[in-house]
Design a protein around this motif. Sequence first.
Motif, mmCIF file in Angstrom:
data_model
loop_
_atom_site.group_PDB
_atom_site.id
_atom_site.type_symbol
_atom_site.label_atom_id
_atom_site.label_comp_id
_atom_site.label_asym_id
_atom_site.label_seq_id
_atom_site.Cartn_x
_atom_site.Cartn_y
_atom_site.Cartn_z
ATOM 1 N N LEU A 187 -28.293 12.815 -88.923
ATOM 2 C CA LEU A 187 -29.096 14.040 -89.053
ATOM 3 C C LEU A 187 -29.252 14.724 -87.701
ATOM 4 C CD1 LEU A 187 -31.157 15.687 -90.896
ATOM 5 C CD2 LEU A 187 -32.899 14.230 -89.901
ATOM 6 N N ASN A 188 -29.542 13.904 -86.678
ATOM 7 C CA ASN A 188 -29.777 14.487 -85.359
ATOM 8 C C ASN A 188 -28.499 15.012 -84.722
ATOM 9 O OD1 ASN A 188 -32.696 14.401 -84.446
ATOM 10 N ND2 ASN A 188 -32.438 12.416 -85.447
ATOM 11 N N ARG B 241 -26.075 16.239 -86.419
ATOM 12 C CA ARG B 241 -25.807 17.475 -87.150
ATOM 13 C C ARG B 241 -26.683 18.617 -86.621
ATOM 14 N NH1 ARG B 241 -26.717 17.677 -93.411
ATOM 15 N NH2 ARG B 241 -28.642 18.561 -92.638
ATOM 16 N N ASN B 242 -27.952 18.288 -86.375
ATOM 17 C CA ASN B 242 -28.858 19.309 -85.829
ATOM 18 C C ASN B 242 -28.387 19.790 -84.464
ATOM 19 O OD1 ASN B 242 -30.440 19.257 -88.024
ATOM 20 N ND2 ASN B 242 -32.172 18.161 -87.090
ATOM 21 N N ALA C 133 -35.375 14.771 -84.810
ATOM 22 C CA ALA C 133 -35.894 15.242 -86.096
ATOM 23 C C ALA C 133 -36.006 14.066 -87.057
ATOM 24 C CB ALA C 133 -34.963 16.279 -86.674
ATOM 25 N N ARG D 245 -25.491 21.982 -84.742
ATOM 26 C CA ARG D 245 -25.850 23.298 -85.267
ATOM 27 C C ARG D 245 -26.374 24.185 -84.142
ATOM 28 N NH1 ARG D 245 -29.768 22.660 -89.808
ATOM 29 N NH2 ARG D 245 -28.000 21.756 -90.891
ATOM 30 N N THR D 246 -27.144 23.579 -83.222
ATOM 31 C CA THR D 246 -27.665 24.339 -82.098
ATOM 32 C C THR D 246 -26.518 24.854 -81.237
ATOM 33 O OG1 THR D 246 -29.317 22.619 -82.095
ATOM 34 C CG2 THR D 246 -29.467 24.241 -80.330
#
Lengths: 229, 282
Positions: free
Chosen positions: B40-41, B43-44, B249, B47-48
Amino acid sequence: MIRFDRVTKIYPRSGGSAALRDVTLHIAKGEFAFLTGPSGAGKSTILKLLYMEERPTSGEVRISGYNSADISPRDISKLRRRLGIVFQDFRLLEDRTAEGNVAFALEVTGVPRPLIPGKVARALTAVGLASKATAYPRELSGGEQQRVAFARALVNDPFVLIADEPTGNLDERATRGIFQLLRDINASGTAVLMATHNLDLVRSSDYRCIEMNHGEVVYDSADAKRKAG
Amino acid sequence: MLSLRSAFRAFSRAPLLSLLSVTTIAFSLFAFGLFGLVALNIRNALRTVEERVEIRAFLADKTPVEQIAAASDDIAKFPEVEHVDVVTQEQALARAKRELGEFKDVFESEFLPASLDVKLKPGFRDPNTVRRIADRLRALEFVDDVRYGDEWITQLYRLRNIAGVAGGVLGLAFAAVAIIIIGATIRMAVLARAKEIAIMRLVGATDWFIRRPFLIEGSIKGIVGGTLALILSYVAMRALQQYLHLETAFFDQRMAMLGVASGALMGLGGSAVSVGRHLRKV
């Protein structure tokens, strides 16, 4: 009521040797029959075929309208609710009292709860154990434990009681007691099929005796009587 | 009702075995959860980085302002485009001074070209789309040059794909391990009650009736294990934040519920397989 028609049973991992060989048998409604013979003669296989734990390799078993050739798993459950089955090793649940063990047979077959206590009390009275209803199996003698097993077998009002060496673990006195109980059960109209090694018991009564050896019926007192008559 | 009671009785009758299975489920789902958090992190973070994907079309000197404005409006209408910024020569200079502070004395005159900075919508930031839009911009007569960091966009996407595939494979592996462990613990529970099951069959209980309490028991264990795993993951993440000062996150509510639900599903699946196998054997 019970009919074995040319039944042969070969267990998958037996190397091809037959546990039952071309057995044909008929047991009438309300009859009492002993099944005797040495270990491995095929007595237990006959009983297992009756309650459809096993299916014949060839031939067919018919019992109370059910046929081994086409019975469904659901019908096997239905059939067993109308049979009473008892073993040498009692097979009681240690963490349930005598009445708990008897009630178990009703609970798991969906009998309405309010009907259970009455049926349980009647069954325990029938086997002479009403006073020990709240005792756990470990608090009962071998003979008493077997009586609980009989109460469990009888609680659904079976049309036939199947007993596999029910006195095998009991002393002489308890054996007599259980045998008397079986006579009483039979006298009330339930057929009894009892596998046993105890020839004294067989000789002490004039019930039908079916003797097995090497998977075949070698003697049937019903046939002998017919021929003599 | 009876099944539910029977399932709960199984917990009270064999508390150690139940504790063992819940803990095992919790830890296997915890491993799964930790991996999920890492994924998840990543991916985050990606995305940034992806949000910074931008196409910059440098404009020829002396392009009339009206023409630039018209072109900007046209480009903003491309379905892939999020928005277009018009950067004049002065703004370009100011930006260069800001970004490269120590060299600010070097920048004196307006030698930096004006540009149209085009930002793409999420989902259109892949190398192919970026290249296609860049080519369309390059075709405009007043555009001198187009820059969009060809190399790093490709690298970024390669990294994202690798992370995606690795995440999928490792996630599946962890899920498989969790299911096997759950199956094994339920199998122990089934074996512990083998005698009871044998008697049930003998007196004429249906297979479904026998199965039901185990399925309920497995689902409850899965839910409890899943919730424990969620709590453990949260504690682990807080510890990481505290000691490594990482901004991370956590799963949102929907994902957390999905995690617990998948715990229940694993419990149910593991039980179904174990009981089914046992019933076929006896």
